[in-house]
Scaffold this motif. Structure first.
Motif, PDB file in Angstrom:
ATOM      1  N   ILE A 118      -3.656   8.015   4.358  1.00  0.00           N
ATOM      2  CA  ILE A 118      -2.592   7.521   5.228  1.00  0.00           C
ATOM      3  C   ILE A 118      -2.967   6.126   5.722  1.00  0.00           C
ATOM      4  CG2 ILE A 118      -1.333   7.894   7.379  1.00  0.00           C
ATOM      5  CD1 ILE A 118      -1.848  10.914   6.981  1.00  0.00           C
ATOM      6  N   GLU A 119      -2.071   5.195   5.484  1.00  0.00           N
ATOM      7  CA  GLU A 119      -2.268   3.831   5.953  1.00  0.00           C
ATOM      8  C   GLU A 119      -2.274   3.822   7.478  1.00  0.00           C
ATOM      9  OE1 GLU A 119       1.021   0.573   6.071  1.00  0.00           O
ATOM     10  OE2 GLU A 119       0.070   0.531   4.080  1.00  0.00           O
ATOM     11  N   GLN A 120      -3.262   3.134   8.039  1.00  0.00           N
ATOM     12  CA  GLN A 120      -3.333   2.987   9.493  1.00  0.00           C
ATOM     13  C   GLN A 120      -2.772   1.640   9.934  1.00  0.00           C
ATOM     14  OE1 GLN A 120      -4.273   5.668  11.407  1.00  0.00           O
ATOM     15  NE2 GLN A 120      -4.218   6.607   9.376  1.00  0.00           N
ATOM     16  N   THR A 121      -3.092   0.599   9.179  1.00  0.00           N
ATOM     17  CA  THR A 121      -2.595  -0.733   9.512  1.00  0.00           C
ATOM     18  C   THR A 121      -2.781  -1.662   8.313  1.00  0.00           C
ATOM     19  OG1 THR A 121      -2.688  -2.543  11.136  1.00  0.00           O
ATOM     20  CG2 THR A 121      -4.788  -1.579  10.480  1.00  0.00           C
ATOM     21  N   VAL A 122      -1.900  -2.633   8.209  1.00  0.00           N
ATOM     22  CA  VAL A 122      -2.065  -3.738   7.262  1.00  0.00           C
ATOM     23  C   VAL A 122      -1.796  -5.009   8.051  1.00  0.00           C
ATOM     24  CG1 VAL A 122      -1.187  -4.883   5.196  1.00  0.00           C
ATOM     25  CG2 VAL A 122      -1.387  -2.404   5.237  1.00  0.00           C
ATOM     26  N   SER A 123      -2.734  -5.940   7.971  1.00  0.00           N
ATOM     27  CA  SER A 123      -2.611  -7.202   8.682  1.00  0.00           C
ATOM     28  C   SER A 123      -3.066  -8.303   7.731  1.00  0.00           C
ATOM     29  CB  SER A 123      -3.481  -7.185   9.940  1.00  0.00           C
ATOM     30  OG  SER A 123      -3.382  -8.419  10.620  1.00  0.00           O
ATOM     31  N   GLY A 124      -2.133  -9.143   7.341  1.00  0.00           N
ATOM     32  CA  GLY A 124      -2.460 -10.186   6.371  1.00  0.00           C
ATOM     33  C   GLY A 124      -2.844  -9.550   5.049  1.00  0.00           C
ATOM     34  N   ARG A 125      -4.030  -9.876   4.547  1.00  0.00           N
ATOM     35  CA  ARG A 125      -4.488  -9.352   3.254  1.00  0.00           C
ATOM     36  C   ARG A 125      -5.345  -8.093   3.395  1.00  0.00           C
ATOM     37  NH1 ARG A 125      -7.978 -13.426   0.955  1.00  0.00           N
ATOM     38  NH2 ARG A 125      -8.144 -11.921  -0.717  1.00  0.00           N
ATOM     39  N   THR A 126      -5.528  -7.585   4.622  1.00  0.00           N
ATOM     40  CA  THR A 126      -6.445  -6.479   4.873  1.00  0.00           C
ATOM     41  C   THR A 126      -5.699  -5.252   5.372  1.00  0.00           C
ATOM     42  OG1 THR A 126      -8.181  -8.045   5.456  1.00  0.00           O
ATOM     43  CG2 THR A 126      -8.474  -5.795   6.211  1.00  0.00           C
ATOM     44  N   GLY A 127      -6.132  -4.092   4.901  1.00  0.00           N
ATOM     45  CA  GLY A 127      -5.563  -2.828   5.372  1.00  0.00           C
ATOM     46  C   GLY A 127      -6.665  -1.835   5.711  1.00  0.00           C
ATOM     47  N   ILE A 128      -6.323  -0.862   6.524  1.00  0.00           N
ATOM     48  CA  ILE A 128      -7.229   0.233   6.872  1.00  0.00           C
ATOM     49  C   ILE A 128      -6.511   1.537   6.543  1.00  0.00           C
ATOM     50  CG2 ILE A 128      -8.470   1.432   8.724  1.00  0.00           C
ATOM     51  CD1 ILE A 128      -9.650  -1.295   8.275  1.00  0.00           C
ATOM     52  N   TYR A 129      -7.208   2.419   5.824  1.00  0.00           N
ATOM     53  CA  TYR A 129      -6.650   3.704   5.390  1.00  0.00           C
ATOM     54  C   TYR A 129      -7.623   4.819   5.745  1.00  0.00           C
ATOM     55  CZ  TYR A 129      -3.324   0.935   2.774  1.00  0.00           C
ATOM     56  OH  TYR A 129      -2.329   0.060   2.433  1.00  0.00           O
TER      57      TYR A 129
END
Length: 159
Positions: A118-129
């Motif tokens: 589950i994607e937690q956040t995407v900011s610019g070119r970076t994401g946290i899953y």
């Protein structure tokens, strides 16, 4: 007879744009077809949507370590594969820039291991899953967090 209007012909010939989830499924199909490792290990792609993926695998005898439980590297590999499907679901080439896993309970031979990203956040070119790994009884056996980075290109040609 006059030639058909080129704009009308282009509009009729083109299909409507895909929804984000339709695009994610198309990307998932293309990635799974190209992912010889996941297929060889028996990983099954159950679902993929924008920012989300779920896979499962049955823990085979050759997945077991010297303690008779599933090797942590294979649990990690299933989580990592699921992470890849989720973070590439927007059709922007994306790779892992870092990840970690916490093993919470052993997984035994014959069990079905499920990974849900589950994607937690995407900011610019970076994401946290975040990827939750569960056994056949629905118990959480591991938690994986992946950090993604967009790179150049697309998984499938853009529409």
């Amino acid at each position: 007879m006059s030639a058909p209007d080129s704009q009308a012909t282009r509009t009729q010939a083109s299909s409507p744009p895909m929804s984000p989830d339709e695009l994610a499924r198309a990307v998932g199909r293309a990635m799974y077809e190209a992912d010889a490792c996941s297929r060889a290990l028996g990983f099954v792609l159950d679902d993929v949507r924008a920012g989300y993926a779920r896979m499962h695998a049955t823990v085979r005898a050759d997945f077991l370590n010297g303690h008779g439980i599933c090797h942590g590297g294979l649990i990690f590999t299933l989580a990592d594969s699921t992470f890849a499907f989720a973070c590439n679901s927007y059709n922007v080439n994306t790779v892992a820039s870092g990840c970690s896993i916490e093993f919470l309970r052993p997984v035994h031979g014959g069990d079905v291991l499920t990974a849900e990203a589950i994607e937690q956040t995407v900011s610019g070119r970076t994401g946290i899953y975040d990827i939750r790994m569960t056994n056949g009884a629905g118990e959480t056996v591991a938690m994986f967090r992946g950090k993604s980075a967009h790179i150049k290109g697309h998984v499938i040609p853009p529409a």
